[in-house]
Design a protein around this motif. Structure first.
Motif, PDB file in Angstrom:
ATOM      1  N   SER A  70      -1.435 -22.495   3.471  1.00  0.00           N
ATOM      2  CA  SER A  70      -2.720 -21.945   3.155  1.00  0.00           C
ATOM      3  C   SER A  70      -3.311 -20.628   3.418  1.00  0.00           C
ATOM      4  N   THR A  71      -2.399 -20.046   4.242  1.00  0.00           N
ATOM      5  CA  THR A  71      -2.563 -18.568   4.752  1.00  0.00           C
ATOM      6  C   THR A  71      -1.575 -17.894   4.883  1.00  0.00           C
ATOM      7  N   PHE A  72      -1.519 -16.431   5.101  1.00  0.00           N
ATOM      8  CA  PHE A  72      -0.458 -15.612   5.130  1.00  0.00           C
ATOM      9  C   PHE A  72       0.100 -15.853   6.366  1.00  0.00           C
TER      10      PHE A  72
ATOM     11  N   LEU B 108       4.484  -5.433   4.150  1.00  0.00           N
ATOM     12  CA  LEU B 108       3.944  -5.245   2.817  1.00  0.00           C
ATOM     13  C   LEU B 108       2.478  -5.809   2.790  1.00  0.00           C
ATOM     14  N   ARG B 109       2.131  -6.772   3.654  1.00  0.00           N
ATOM     15  CA  ARG B 109       0.802  -6.958   3.670  1.00  0.00           C
ATOM     16  C   ARG B 109      -0.191  -5.742   4.047  1.00  0.00           C
ATOM     17  N   SER B 110       0.212  -5.004   5.262  1.00  0.00           N
ATOM     18  CA  SER B 110      -0.415  -3.903   5.638  1.00  0.00           C
ATOM     19  C   SER B 110      -0.630  -2.975   4.705  1.00  0.00           C
ATOM     20  N   ALA B 111       0.481  -2.675   3.935  1.00  0.00           N
ATOM     21  CA  ALA B 111       0.604  -1.603   2.769  1.00  0.00           C
ATOM     22  C   ALA B 111      -0.691  -1.868   1.690  1.00  0.00           C
ATOM     23  N   ILE B 112      -0.573  -3.377   1.350  1.00  0.00           N
ATOM     24  CA  ILE B 112      -1.802  -3.671   0.210  1.00  0.00           C
ATOM     25  C   ILE B 112      -2.885  -3.658   0.822  1.00  0.00           C
ATOM     26  N   ASN B 113      -3.156  -3.868   2.159  1.00  0.00           N
ATOM     27  CA  ASN B 113      -4.603  -3.995   2.531  1.00  0.00           C
ATOM     28  C   ASN B 113      -4.905  -2.441   2.822  1.00  0.00           C
ATOM     29  N   GLU B 114      -4.225  -1.640   3.071  1.00  0.00           N
ATOM     30  CA  GLU B 114      -4.387  -0.156   3.126  1.00  0.00           C
ATOM     31  C   GLU B 114      -4.944   0.217   2.049  1.00  0.00           C
ATOM     32  N   ILE B 115      -4.562   0.079   0.758  1.00  0.00           N
ATOM     33  CA  ILE B 115      -4.758   0.430  -0.504  1.00  0.00           C
ATOM     34  C   ILE B 115      -5.843  -0.430  -1.176  1.00  0.00           C
ATOM     35  N   ALA B 116      -5.936  -1.586  -0.873  1.00  0.00           N
ATOM     36  CA  ALA B 116      -7.031  -2.544  -1.324  1.00  0.00           C
ATOM     37  C   ALA B 116      -7.658  -3.391  -0.248  1.00  0.00           C
ATOM     38  N   PRO B 117      -8.371  -2.687   0.542  1.00  0.00           N
ATOM     39  CA  PRO B 117      -8.903  -3.559   1.694  1.00  0.00           C
ATOM     40  C   PRO B 117     -10.266  -4.623   1.275  1.00  0.00           C
ATOM     41  N   GLU B 118     -10.523  -4.375   0.077  1.00  0.00           N
ATOM     42  CA  GLU B 118     -11.471  -5.127  -0.585  1.00  0.00           C
ATOM     43  C   GLU B 118     -10.838  -6.566  -1.422  1.00  0.00           C
TER      44      GLU B 118
ATOM     45  N   LEU C 157       6.423   3.521  -2.387  1.00  0.00           N
ATOM     46  CA  LEU C 157       6.279   3.078  -3.999  1.00  0.00           C
ATOM     47  C   LEU C 157       5.452   1.747  -4.085  1.00  0.00           C
ATOM     48  N   ILE C 158       5.536   0.787  -3.045  1.00  0.00           N
ATOM     49  CA  ILE C 158       4.680  -0.437  -3.020  1.00  0.00           C
ATOM     50  C   ILE C 158       3.121   0.073  -2.748  1.00  0.00           C
ATOM     51  N   LYS C 159       2.684   1.061  -2.146  1.00  0.00           N
ATOM     52  CA  LYS C 159       1.211   1.491  -2.074  1.00  0.00           C
ATOM     53  C   LYS C 159       1.075   2.060  -3.491  1.00  0.00           C
ATOM     54  N   LYS C 160       2.008   2.925  -4.054  1.00  0.00           N
ATOM     55  CA  LYS C 160       1.797   3.651  -5.395  1.00  0.00           C
ATOM     56  C   LYS C 160       1.290   2.340  -6.559  1.00  0.00           C
ATOM     57  N   MET C 161       2.390   1.294  -6.391  1.00  0.00           N
ATOM     58  CA  MET C 161       2.109   0.307  -7.685  1.00  0.00           C
ATOM     59  C   MET C 161       0.828  -0.403  -7.518  1.00  0.00           C
ATOM     60  N   THR C 162       0.536  -0.810  -6.175  1.00  0.00           N
ATOM     61  CA  THR C 162      -0.787  -1.400  -5.852  1.00  0.00           C
ATOM     62  C   THR C 162      -1.970  -0.611  -6.390  1.00  0.00           C
ATOM     63  N   LEU C 163      -2.006   0.601  -5.963  1.00  0.00           N
ATOM     64  CA  LEU C 163      -3.138   1.555  -6.474  1.00  0.00           C
ATOM     65  C   LEU C 163      -3.215   1.740  -7.924  1.00  0.00           C
TER      66      LEU C 163
ATOM     67  N   ILE D 293      12.424 -11.005   8.741  1.00  0.00           N
ATOM     68  CA  ILE D 293      11.739 -11.101   7.338  1.00  0.00           C
ATOM     69  C   ILE D 293      10.111 -11.042   7.659  1.00  0.00           C
ATOM     70  N   GLN D 294       9.657 -11.750   8.763  1.00  0.00           N
ATOM     71  CA  GLN D 294       8.298 -11.744   9.053  1.00  0.00           C
ATOM     72  C   GLN D 294       7.903 -10.249   9.199  1.00  0.00           C
ATOM     73  N   GLU D 295       8.614  -9.341   9.904  1.00  0.00           N
ATOM     74  CA  GLU D 295       8.128  -8.096   9.889  1.00  0.00           C
ATOM     75  C   GLU D 295       8.090  -7.173   8.635  1.00  0.00           C
ATOM     76  N   LYS D 296       9.151  -7.481   7.843  1.00  0.00           N
ATOM     77  CA  LYS D 296       8.784  -7.088   6.436  1.00  0.00           C
ATOM     78  C   LYS D 296       7.630  -7.371   5.639  1.00  0.00           C
ATOM     79  N   LEU D 297       7.382  -8.802   5.632  1.00  0.00           N
ATOM     80  CA  LEU D 297       6.251  -9.414   5.134  1.00  0.00           C
ATOM     81  C   LEU D 297       4.837  -8.751   5.919  1.00  0.00           C
TER      82      LEU D 297
END
Length: 125
Positions: free
Chosen positions: A8-10, A28-38, A105-111, A21-25
């Protein structure tokens, strides 16, 4: 997927995988949160999901040999050239676990997807 993970949580989701794999996850989470913290983090369809104003932003999931990243079809079309070296579906891309994640690239796609959702919200308030 290894099987549908019951989480039910990350953090609950993440603990089902080996440390590398946890480190990669977490990356990924940090990259998304950096671009879209809201963006709101949740588990949807058994994987980490991010929504912006109630609309899907991005999803991702660990698999046995890759991390699947789901940025919706419009995002994947916009980044078709940059994604050409990866196995892809209509709205998905597979980043092999044997390689570093393409965080830039993940950050660019998220943005891109975030801006798309913001533009739609302005047109249809």
């Amino acid at each position: 997927m290894l099987n549908m993970i019951k989480a039910s949580t990350f953090d609950e989701y993440c603990k089902h995988f080996p440390l590398e794999i946890q480190e990669k996850l977490v990356q990924l989470r940090s990259a998304i949160n950096e671009i879209a913290p809201e963006a709101k983090e949740a588990i949807s369809y058994g994987m980490p999901a991010y929504k912006y104003n109630g609309k899907p932003l991005v999803y991702f999931a660990a698999q046995s040999k890759h991390i699947g990243f789901y940025g919706t079809p419009s995002t994947h079309v916009a980044f078709e050239k940059e994604l050409s070296g990866y196995k892809r579906g209509k709205g998905s891309v597979q980043f092999p676990l044997s390689s570093p994640l393409p965080i830039s690239l993940i950050k660019k796609m998220t943005l891109f997807k975030l801006k798309e959702l913001q533009n739609k919200a302005q047109v249809n308030p």
